[in-house]
Design an enzyme around this catalytic site. Structure first.
Site, PDB file in Angstrom:
ATOM      1  N   TRP A 140       0.862  -1.177   0.000  1.00  0.00           N
ATOM      2  CA  TRP A 140       0.000   0.000   0.000  1.00  0.00           C
ATOM      3  C   TRP A 140       0.900   1.229   0.000  1.00  0.00           C
ATOM      4  CZ3 TRP A 140      -2.213   2.412   4.953  1.00  0.00           C
ATOM      5  CH2 TRP A 140      -3.183   3.379   4.647  1.00  0.00           C
ATOM      6  N   ASP A 222      -0.874  -5.099   9.583  1.00  0.00           N
ATOM      7  CA  ASP A 222      -1.896  -4.165   9.140  1.00  0.00           C
ATOM      8  C   ASP A 222      -3.125  -4.996   8.784  1.00  0.00           C
ATOM      9  OD1 ASP A 222      -3.454  -2.157   8.154  1.00  0.00           O
ATOM     10  OD2 ASP A 222      -2.102  -1.556   6.540  1.00  0.00           O
ATOM     11  N   LYS A 260     -13.576  -1.028   6.076  1.00  0.00           N
ATOM     12  CA  LYS A 260     -14.102  -1.962   5.086  1.00  0.00           C
ATOM     13  C   LYS A 260     -15.168  -2.874   5.678  1.00  0.00           C
ATOM     14  CE  LYS A 260     -11.038  -0.487   2.047  1.00  0.00           C
ATOM     15  NZ  LYS A 260     -10.138   0.457   2.686  1.00  0.00           N
TER      16      LYS A 260
END
Length: 416
Positions: A140, A222, A260
């Protein structure tokens, strides 16, 4: 008028690619435009989807009309929320036997997963001072920025094998084995790796844990997609829970996001968990105290509304069951869109291999398209994805999959 020179030493920085791409998409007036850039869930009609469980929770909260709903919380955040977030992440069920394990975890509320990553990087930079942080190549993009701002040197380990469009486990292990030093931090994606959608299998996760323990590396997880990737909270947390349960003498941390899995993108709801080794639980409160020192100087405390929604859902058996069903709806649609795109490319006999689209996991697919092909998709077909070839599968629908597949087929055949 005489110009006064500025004391600032600034130069332009590149705009964030994802948000710039999203802005270009919204400015585009083409009727068949397709957004495969930003990582947010969309329905088959291309619309945002407030989760039904979240909507029910919001309605109940509005009816309760709690006069404290806009008041300050504690610096560490909403304490009942933190216990819920911890239990979701680590699988605690409230059993008395779990108290010793819970004592290892120092938790604070953050400004979503990005804030959790940033707070964790800043905390480690101040108090552990790793020589390096190892990030997957690719990762990311914001991981690079976060650790740069924390002042920790960044190195990368191989992750993506372009020729086979697969996870480069051997390359990752060899690099960490040969080059990582004791005390280095290693950034690991708990599930649904962003951007590749490729995850280690369980045997590989076990080997990664063994390597971190033997080399005395610090795992930094993460966890942005727990429950969203597979539909199962347990499956998507398997790696985190394995490290926690089977390596009790190894410290680690987890950045946790509810963006999410509860669709709370704009509510910025997250948590950071620092896990001590089993002989150092006495310093847990000191760790929280130091994290609070950083929080107080930066944003004072985490946002209240999102964590209140999480608490409302998780305090009701009915709403919790609804949420689990919502996770299944989202993960199932993503999987069906992967299959639909793959089937259409096979039907078109698009050159190359496309099995990786259905083998990958989570919101994103690392398509293997080149930057020139990505630009051609945007310019000719108004299909928007990142120049790396990362596509957000959520932007696909039954209506646009044939159009997107035909566009990909064209650029693969005609753009080198």
């Amino acid at each position: 008028m005489e110009k006064v020179p500025t004391r600032l030493n600034v130069a332009p920085v590149p705009p964030d690619e994802i948000f710039a791409l999203n802005g270009a998409f919204f400015a585009d007036t083409h009727p068949q435009k397709v957004s495969l850039g930003v990582g947010v869930y969309r329905t088959d009609d291309g619309k945002p989807w407030p989760l039904p469980a979240v909507e029910k929770a919001e309605k109940q909260l509005a009816e309760e009309n709690d006069l404290m709903r806009h008041e300050y919380t504690a610096i560490e955040g909403d304490v009942p929320f933190l216990k819920i977030a911890r239990d979701i992440m680590f699988g605690f069920e409230g059993k008395p036997s779990e108290e010793a394990a819970k004592a290892r975890i120092a938790s604070v509320q953050t400004v979503a997963g990005t804030g959790a990553n940033h707070l964790g990087a800043l905390f480690l930079a101040h108090h552990m001072k790793p020589r390096n942080v190892w990030l997957s190549n690719p990762s990311w993009a914001n991981h690079m920025t976060i650790w740069e701002l924390a002042g920790v040197p960044r190195k990368t380990y191989p992750y993506y094998h372009a020729a086979t469009r697969s996870f480069d486990f051997d390359g990752m292990m060899a690099t960490l084995e040969n080059d990582a030093e004791e005390g280095d931090a290693v950034l690991l994606h708990a599930c649904a790796h962003n951007p590749t959608g490729l995850d280690p299998n369980k045997e590989q996760w076990i080997a990664i844990a063994d390597l971190c323990e033997r080399k005395k590396l610090f795992p930094f997880f993460d966890s942005a997609y727990q429950g969203f990737a597979s539909g199962s909270l347990e499956e998507d947390a398997w790696a985190v829970r394995y490290f926690f349960e089977n390596k009790p003498d190894m410290e680690m941390c987890v950045a946790q996001s509810f963006s999410k899995n509860m669709g709370l993108y704009g509510q910025r709801t997250g948590a950071f968990h620092y896990i001590t080794n089993r002989s150092a639980t006495s310093i847990r409160d000191v760790i929280v105290n130091n994290l609070c020192h950083l929080i107080r100087g930066e944003f004072s405390m985490g946002p209240r509304i999102g964590c209140t929604i999480v608490k409302k859902i998780m305090s009701s058996e009915e709403l919790t069951a609804d949420w689990h069903n919502d996770l299944q709806v989202m993960s199932s649609r993503i999987k069906s869109m992967r299959e639909a795109l793959y089937n259409e490319l096979v039907r078109l006999k698009t050159p190359g291999t496309w099995e990786h689209i259905v083998e990958q996991n989570g919101m994103f697919s690392y398509t293997g398209l080149t930057p020139k092909q990505v630009y051609a998709l945007k310019d000719k077909y108004h299909v928007y994805l990142l120049k790396s070839g990362r596509a957000s599968i959520s932007g696909l629908s039954q209506k646009n999959v044939p159009y997107v597949a035909q566009a990909i087929d064209d650029v693969v055949r005609n753009v080198l």
